[in-house]
Design an enzyme around this catalytic site. Structure first.
Site, PDB file in Angstrom:
ATOM      1  N   CYS A  56     -11.663  27.230 -37.479  1.00  0.00           N
ATOM      2  CA  CYS A  56     -10.197  27.153 -37.457  1.00  0.00           C
ATOM      3  C   CYS A  56      -9.582  28.240 -38.321  1.00  0.00           C
ATOM      4  O   CYS A  56      -8.355  28.281 -38.485  1.00  0.00           O
ATOM      5  CB  CYS A  56      -9.721  25.774 -37.906  1.00  0.00           C
ATOM      6  SG  CYS A  56     -10.204  25.344 -39.595  1.00  0.00           S
ATOM      7  N   CYS A 115      10.508  16.615 -31.373  1.00  0.00           N
ATOM      8  CA  CYS A 115       9.756  17.868 -31.476  1.00  0.00           C
ATOM      9  C   CYS A 115       9.135  18.189 -30.129  1.00  0.00           C
ATOM     10  O   CYS A 115       8.448  17.353 -29.529  1.00  0.00           O
ATOM     11  CB  CYS A 115       8.680  17.736 -32.550  1.00  0.00           C
ATOM     12  SG  CYS A 115       7.561  19.155 -32.629  1.00  0.00           S
ATOM     13  N   CYS A 127       6.907  26.086 -35.957  1.00  0.00           N
ATOM     14  CA  CYS A 127       6.587  26.988 -34.840  1.00  0.00           C
ATOM     15  C   CYS A 127       6.931  28.413 -35.255  1.00  0.00           C
ATOM     16  O   CYS A 127       7.985  28.929 -34.912  1.00  0.00           O
ATOM     17  CB  CYS A 127       7.367  26.608 -33.584  1.00  0.00           C
ATOM     18  SG  CYS A 127       7.013  24.972 -32.962  1.00  0.00           S
ATOM     19  N   GLU A 176     -21.365  14.590 -42.422  1.00  0.00           N
ATOM     20  CA  GLU A 176     -19.934  14.612 -42.759  1.00  0.00           C
ATOM     21  C   GLU A 176     -19.757  13.994 -44.142  1.00  0.00           C
ATOM     22  O   GLU A 176     -20.437  13.022 -44.502  1.00  0.00           O
ATOM     23  CB  GLU A 176     -19.134  13.828 -41.709  1.00  0.00           C
ATOM     24  CG  GLU A 176     -17.666  13.616 -42.041  1.00  0.00           C
ATOM     25  CD  GLU A 176     -16.918  14.909 -42.234  1.00  0.00           C
ATOM     26  OE1 GLU A 176     -16.255  15.028 -43.280  1.00  0.00           O
ATOM     27  OE2 GLU A 176     -16.991  15.788 -41.350  1.00  0.00           O
ATOM     28  N   TYR A 236     -20.519  19.175 -40.517  1.00  0.00           N
ATOM     29  CA  TYR A 236     -19.085  18.881 -40.618  1.00  0.00           C
ATOM     30  C   TYR A 236     -18.640  18.164 -39.341  1.00  0.00           C
ATOM     31  O   TYR A 236     -17.685  18.560 -38.670  1.00  0.00           O
ATOM     32  CB  TYR A 236     -18.266  20.156 -40.830  1.00  0.00           C
ATOM     33  CG  TYR A 236     -18.807  21.084 -41.894  1.00  0.00           C
ATOM     34  CD1 TYR A 236     -18.458  20.933 -43.229  1.00  0.00           C
ATOM     35  CD2 TYR A 236     -19.673  22.132 -41.556  1.00  0.00           C
ATOM     36  CE1 TYR A 236     -18.948  21.786 -44.211  1.00  0.00           C
ATOM     37  CE2 TYR A 236     -20.172  22.992 -42.518  1.00  0.00           C
ATOM     38  CZ  TYR A 236     -19.817  22.819 -43.844  1.00  0.00           C
ATOM     39  OH  TYR A 236     -20.303  23.672 -44.801  1.00  0.00           O
ATOM     40  N   CYS A 274      12.833  24.799 -39.236  1.00  0.00           N
ATOM     41  CA  CYS A 274      11.709  23.879 -39.375  1.00  0.00           C
ATOM     42  C   CYS A 274      10.466  24.579 -39.916  1.00  0.00           C
ATOM     43  O   CYS A 274       9.806  24.072 -40.812  1.00  0.00           O
ATOM     44  CB  CYS A 274      11.410  23.224 -38.029  1.00  0.00           C
ATOM     45  SG  CYS A 274       9.918  22.229 -37.996  1.00  0.00           S
ATOM     46  N   ASP A 325     -18.722  23.170 -37.597  1.00  0.00           N
ATOM     47  CA  ASP A 325     -17.269  23.146 -37.396  1.00  0.00           C
ATOM     48  C   ASP A 325     -16.634  22.845 -38.753  1.00  0.00           C
ATOM     49  O   ASP A 325     -16.118  21.754 -38.999  1.00  0.00           O
ATOM     50  CB  ASP A 325     -16.900  22.079 -36.364  1.00  0.00           C
ATOM     51  CG  ASP A 325     -15.414  22.101 -36.004  1.00  0.00           C
ATOM     52  OD1 ASP A 325     -14.704  23.014 -36.475  1.00  0.00           O
ATOM     53  OD2 ASP A 325     -14.967  21.203 -35.272  1.00  0.00           O
TER      54      ASP A 325
END
Length: 503
Positions: A438, A172, A89, A357, A336, A86, A411
């Site tokens: 992130c 999943c 992960c 935004e 953001y 997949c 962010d």
């Protein structure tokens, strides 16, 4: 024989033994063979493997695991038998404790290598990573592509790594159990009514993806079919099968007739129930930060951006609020801002919050969510942060709190903050900047600019928002030091400024 001559003799598909001594940013194993660095998917730090070369460059190469000779002491048996095929992960075979260590090291390494922060500096400011107590079944959103396998059988699942070949996945383990029942109901409807799956190669067929959202607090379920057409046939039968499922709240379809990898189109039609589901994010006590347990409600549509891991999101946002150190007197910019998730948290403790935004639907959702919670001290503006912020900063007619806020929260997407946005933040000189990231690589780059502009790195904390993957979220606190005005030069024009486009 020199290492160079040995490398020149190595060819694609050659077998060789390799000791994995490190892991890359996406969880791939890294080892050296005769001075050449190899990147190996599904290999873990501590593994001794038999590797097969798949691609060779001048100074590095790629290989795959042919056989594990001696397994890493950190290797565990993955719960999902499809984890290697997949590709969703990447590090499920690594013990969860080592996953956290890997992500913590990833953040520190990027801050050192890209941001230029010393190991000693980071020892003073980096806090332990915040992991999950139960690192499965945490995703509140899933998007399943629909297609046919080689035998022509209808399948739903996920794309194999770096391909568009669908690996059939019925359940999943990162998603909620409700997904399985939804997939079964949709496939039964497609087979019964002979509804064709979309074919990427020909651009024909109807059903492209099945989008499922789940409210962890409300237990509400949303289903949206992404279709290659402007109407959904036999929808009454589909509604009959889906509407009886526990928690079903919203059924819709989204039109996407483009030959593109983008999943959602622009038009969504609700055919049963509400056009959204509702969920809550709770404000939690973190460390020295003590508050009453407050819940903020959000309306979530098929196209809303909403954090996929609500358990960790509550910890992350509560920490961001803790770092902001609000007393009720502060003005805050939230850049953001998306659908206002962080903005509405901040509004509980701030005098006034201003969100920015670029996505029109997100701004509408933010305004709706503010009204839903009775929040009147949050205002939202549509546009690019790097364009909106300078225009407000340059306006002498505006409230001082907008031009010189006490706190700025950012962010940004994976690419980080725009240079103009960072320059304006430095010119505004807020007391504190809270950076939610992130991508720790672009975070490190932006932090160096902010610190060179006069801010001090106070706290860095990683959060495991995406267990069993290589991704990691980070929250950083910067406080205002001695600002060297010569470092902050922001050229902005006041001529013909029209603020109406940002209302």
């Amino acid at each position: 024989m020199t290492p160079t001559s040995q490398v020149k003799r190595m060819k694609k598909n050659d077998l060789f033994s390799l000791k994995i001594t490190d892991m890359g940013v996406d969880g791939e194993g890294i080892g050296k063979y005769d001075g050449m660095t190899f990147f190996v998917k599904d290999a873990l730090i501590g593994d001794e493997i038999r590797a097969r070369a798949t691609k060779l460059k001048k100074h590095y190469g790629y290989a795959r695991v042919e056989k594990i000779i001696t397994p890493s002491p950190y290797r565990v048996e993955p719960q999902c038998p499809l984890h290697r095929r997949c590709g969703g992960c990447q590090i499920q075979a690594l013990s969860y404790e080592q996953q956290l260590a890997f992500k913590e090291n990833k953040v520190r390494s990027n801050l050192q290598r890209i941001g230029g922060f010393s190991k000693e500096e980071l020892e003073q400011v980096c806090l332990p990573i915040v992991g999950m107590e139960h690192p499965f079944r945490y995703r509140n959103k899933a998007q399943f592509p629909v297609g046919l396998d080689k035998e022509g059988k209808l399948v739903t699942g996920f794309y194999a790594a770096r391909t568009h070949a669908i690996i059939p996945v019925e359940d999943c383990l990162l998603g909620v159990e409700e997904n399985k029942d939804v997939l079964m109901a949709v496939k039964e409807w497609m087979l019964l009514k002979q509804i064709p799956a979309y074919d990427e190669t020909t651009g024909t067929g109807l059903v492209r993806h099945i989008l499922i959202r789940y409210g962890f607090t409300t237990e509400e379920v949303m289903v949206c079919l992404i279709i290659n057409g402007d109407r959904l046939p036999e929808k009454e039968t589909l509604i009959e099968r889906l509407s009886v499922l526990p928690g079903m709240t919203s059924i819709s379809y989204n039109v996407n007739t483009e030959r593109t990898n983008v999943i959602l189109g622009k038009h969504t039609e609700c055919i049963w129930g509400m056009p959204y589901i509702t969920d809550y994010i709770h404000l939690r006590n973190t460390g020295d930060f003590s508050v009453e347990d407050t819940a903020i409600a959000y309306h979530i549509s098929p196209q809303s951006f909403y954090q996929v891991n609500p358990v960790q999101t509550e910890k992350l946002y509560s920490t961001a609020l803790e770092y902001a150190k609000l007393t009720g007197k502060e003005s805050v910019w939230d850049l953001y801002c998306g659908i206002g998730t962080i903005s509405l948290f901040l509004s509980q403790k701030a005098k006034q919050v201003y969100g920015v935004e670029i996505v029109p639907q997100a701004i509408e959702d933010a305004k709706t969510n503010a009204a839903l919670n009775g929040i009147t001290n949050a205002e939202f503006f549509l546009g690019k942060a790097e364009e909106v912020l300078p225009q407000f900063y340059n306006s002498d007619d505006l409230d001082a709190g907008m031009r010189h806020p006490d706190v700025i929260v950012v962010d940004p997407p994976r690419k980080g903050c725009d240079e103009q946005c960072l320059s304006t933040m430095l010119a505004m000189r807020p007391e504190r900047i809270v950076y939610v990231s992130c991508d720790s690589a672009t975070l490190a780059r932006d932090l160096r600019i902010l610190v060179d502009g006069g801010y001090e790195l106070q706290k860095v904390r990683a959060f495991d928002q995406f267990a069993h993957t290589g991704h990691v979220e980070t929250v950083v606190l910067l406080s205002k030091g001695i600002i060297d005005s010569q470092k902050v030069k922001v050229e902005m024009s006041l001529e013909d400024m029209d603020m109406s486009g940002f209302q």
